[in-house]
Enzyme design. Structure first.
Site, mmCIF file in Angstrom:
data_model
loop_
_atom_site.group_PDB
_atom_site.id
_atom_site.type_symbol
_atom_site.label_atom_id
_atom_site.label_comp_id
_atom_site.label_asym_id
_atom_site.label_seq_id
_atom_site.Cartn_x
_atom_site.Cartn_y
_atom_site.Cartn_z
ATOM 1 N N HIS A 267 0.832 -1.211 0.000
ATOM 2 C CA HIS A 267 0.000 0.000 0.000
ATOM 3 C C HIS A 267 0.857 1.248 0.000
ATOM 4 C CE1 HIS A 267 1.191 -0.363 4.208
ATOM 5 N NE2 HIS A 267 0.927 0.926 4.340
ATOM 6 N N ARG B 242 6.888 -9.110 15.861
ATOM 7 C CA ARG B 242 7.489 -7.843 15.419
ATOM 8 C C ARG B 242 6.582 -6.675 15.808
ATOM 9 N NH1 ARG B 242 6.884 -4.803 10.548
ATOM 10 N NH2 ARG B 242 8.641 -3.373 10.419
HETATM 11 C C1 LIG Z 1 -5.771 6.351 7.391
HETATM 12 C C2 LIG Z 1 -5.226 5.170 7.525
HETATM 13 C C3 LIG Z 1 -5.789 3.922 6.945
HETATM 14 C C4 LIG Z 1 -4.749 2.868 7.291
HETATM 15 C C5 LIG Z 1 -4.223 3.415 8.603
HETATM 16 C C6 LIG Z 1 -3.994 4.868 8.289
HETATM 17 C C7 LIG Z 1 -2.789 4.999 7.345
HETATM 18 C C8 LIG Z 1 -2.448 3.716 6.565
HETATM 19 C C9 LIG Z 1 -3.681 2.846 6.179
HETATM 20 C C10 LIG Z 1 -3.352 1.339 5.962
HETATM 21 C C11 LIG Z 1 -2.265 0.864 6.929
HETATM 22 C C12 LIG Z 1 -2.896 0.986 4.539
HETATM 23 C C13 LIG Z 1 -2.887 -0.557 4.329
HETATM 24 C C14 LIG Z 1 -4.258 -1.152 4.555
HETATM 25 C C15 LIG Z 1 -4.823 -0.838 5.955
HETATM 26 C C16 LIG Z 1 -6.261 -1.312 5.979
HETATM 27 C C17 LIG Z 1 -4.068 -1.667 7.001
HETATM 28 O O1 LIG Z 1 -3.566 -2.773 6.675
HETATM 29 O O2 LIG Z 1 -4.012 -1.319 8.179
HETATM 30 C C18 LIG Z 1 -4.745 0.722 6.166
HETATM 31 C C19 LIG Z 1 -5.197 1.403 7.427
HETATM 32 C C20 LIG Z 1 -6.678 1.269 7.726
HETATM 33 O O3 LIG Z 1 -7.536 1.555 6.856
HETATM 34 O O4 LIG Z 1 -7.011 0.955 8.872
HETATM 35 O O1 LIG Z 2 5.029 -2.278 10.205
HETATM 36 C C1 LIG Z 2 5.610 -1.737 9.294
HETATM 37 O O2 LIG Z 2 6.836 -1.784 9.145
HETATM 38 C C2 LIG Z 2 4.818 -0.957 8.255
HETATM 39 C C3 LIG Z 2 3.423 -0.599 8.705
HETATM 40 C C4 LIG Z 2 2.718 0.270 7.749
HETATM 41 O O3 LIG Z 2 3.079 0.375 6.604
HETATM 42 C C5 LIG Z 2 1.543 1.045 8.187
HETATM 43 O O4 LIG Z 2 1.102 0.894 9.346
HETATM 44 O O5 LIG Z 2 1.037 1.841 7.380
HETATM 45 FE FE LIG Z 3 2.126 2.132 5.643
#
Ligand SMILES: C=C1C[C@]23C[C@H]1CC[C@H]2[C@]1(C)CCC[C@@](C)(C(=O)O)[C@H]1[C@@H]3C(=O)O
Ligand SMILES: O=C(O)CCC(=O)C(=O)O
Ligand SMILES: [Fe+2]
Length: 385
Positions: free
Chosen positions: A245, A311
């Site tokens: 992402h 981690r």
């Molecule tokens: C605004 C946000 C949505 C997420 C948390 C913050 C910034 C990063 C986004 C995220 C980490 C991008 C990857 C997918 C996601 C669903 C995740 O895996 O956590 C995303 C976060 C979210 O929507 O909760």
């Molecule tokens: O855990 C990590 O190293 C990356 C996490 C991340 O990309 C996020 O929380 O948006």
């Molecule tokens: Fe991220």
């Protein structure tokens, strides 16, 4: 003497059948031992990660001179930041001025929280459509490609708006005994917000809009802090801790522990980012990409898990104050570089990622199309009225 009852252990086949019939719960204390990975956590082949991608040799940007007011050091740091942001959108910073003790406390208190029983952590359960709170994977939120992680997220706004927002939120959800826990993250967020404003000065200098421009834009921010906890997984090559992402937010400051697992994509190749206790990983997100009119890249990244060690990472996501319009400064728009993205506010993009679209590597493109469709639709309805 009473005989100790021995519970028969279910076979992997029985576990598989049970899980296919019952709603999925990500209880890390159980799932981390299981050889059978429920299908919802298995990523498709084309997105599956390789756990030991080659390390990317990235330069560490030394912020020491810049933070102590040396103008030559500011010029050099902004040059390096600009180069990295044009190329791939991420860089590492050292001599950042954040106390080592604060970082290690933030990691330590994470261990306390995530070692609690699931039901206790669920006191802070994230509600549907909201981005704050505790989430054990996203079992109720998505139905496939689930991330192998637990998260605790909360909002942060600088001191004059709400000096104890973080602490109050955590105490309110978890109870008064979490006061010290709340204080640690209150201080950590404040330190991250200050550091990100310093980096905004470097970004402003490097983009030729002046040191103050982005600092002022983000001075009063409505940011998000997220604690990422990745339990071990018996089949780490099938799963992902966080899928590929770009962060929809503006700037992310991440501290990863010594385990390793963060990977970034540069020129279509995935690379591991070696952990360094003294460094923060900084990356540009979609909102800053839009603010810079596409000059700086929102960095594509993901996090892998492993079978041996849990981690942790601490992610501070800098976001603009809710009413700020995300629109590039005029210096970055001209005939050769026309506007690439429409005006928007951060709450609009946040809502898009929480209610309409799962953030991935194409969020900004999808959001732009969504806004354009919405505006065409409302123009048509206004016309019909
Ligand atoms: C605004 C946000 C949505 C997420 C948390 C913050 C910034 C990063 C986004 C995220 C980490 C991008 C990857 C997918 C996601 C669903 C995740 O895996 O956590 C995303 C976060 C979210 O929507 O909760
Ligand atoms: O855990 C990590 O190293 C990356 C996490 C991340 O990309 C996020 O929380 O948006
Ligand atoms: Fe991220």
């Amino acid at each position: 003497m009473h005989p100790i009852p021995i519970m028969p252990q279910p076979s992997n086949q029985e576990i598989k059948e049970q899980q296919d019939q019952h709603p999925l719960v990500f209880d890390a204390s159980l799932l981390r031992h299981q050889l059978h990975i429920p299908s919802q956590f298995v990523w498709p082949d084309e997105e599956k990660a390789c756990l030991d991608e080659p390390d990317l040799p990235v330069p560490f940007i030394d912020l020491g001179g810049f933070l102590s007011g040396d103008p030559l050091a500011a010029t050099e740091a902004s040059r390096l930041v600009g180069e990295a942001c044009q190329k791939h959108g991420f860089f590492l910073v050292v001599n950042h001025g954040i106390q080592h003790q604060l970082i290690s406390d933030a990691h330590l208190y994470m261990d306390h929280f995530f070692s609690l029983p699931l039901s206790h952590k669920q006191r802070a359960q994230r509600m549907p459509g909201e981005h704050c709170g505790y989430a054990s994977s996203f079992t109720g939120r998505f139905s496939s490609k689930l991330p192998w992680k637990e998260t605790l997220s909360f909002q942060y706004s600088p001191r004059n708006n709400s000096p104890t927002l973080v602490k109050d939120y955590l105490c309110d959800k978890m109870g008064k005994e979490f006061e010290q826990f709340g204080n640690v993250y209150q201080d950590y967020c404040e330190a991250m917000s200050n550091l990100s404003l310093g980096i905004m000065e470097l970004l402003g200098l490097s983009l030729g809009v002046g040191r103050a421009y982005f600092r002022e834009f983000f001075e009063e921010n409505n940011s998000i802090m997220r604690l990422n906890y990745y339990p071990t997984c018996q089949k780490p090559d099938l799963t992902l801790g966080t899928g590929p992402h770009c962060d929809p937010t503006s700037l992310t400051i991440l501290h990863q522990d010594q385990v390793g697992g963060l990977q970034v994509c540069v020129d279509n190749e995935w690379h591991s980012i070696k952990p360094d206790v003294n460094a923060f990983v900084v990356n540009v997100g979609d909102t800053f990409m839009a603010l810079s009119n596409g000059r700086y890249k929102s960095c594509l990244h993901r996090a892998v898990v492993n079978s041996e060690t849990t981690r942790k990472s601490l992610a501070f996501f800098l976001c603009p104050r809710s009413d700020k319009v995300v629109s590039p400064p005029c210096e970055l728009v001209d005939k050769l570089s026309p506007r690439l993205y429409p005006d928007f506010t951060w709450p609009m993009l946040l809502e898009f990622t929480q209610k309409h679209y799962r953030a991935d590597m194409k969020t900004l493109e999808a959001f732009t199309n969504w806004l354009q469709r919405k505006s065409t639709h409302s123009n048509i309805s206004n016309h019909i009225k």
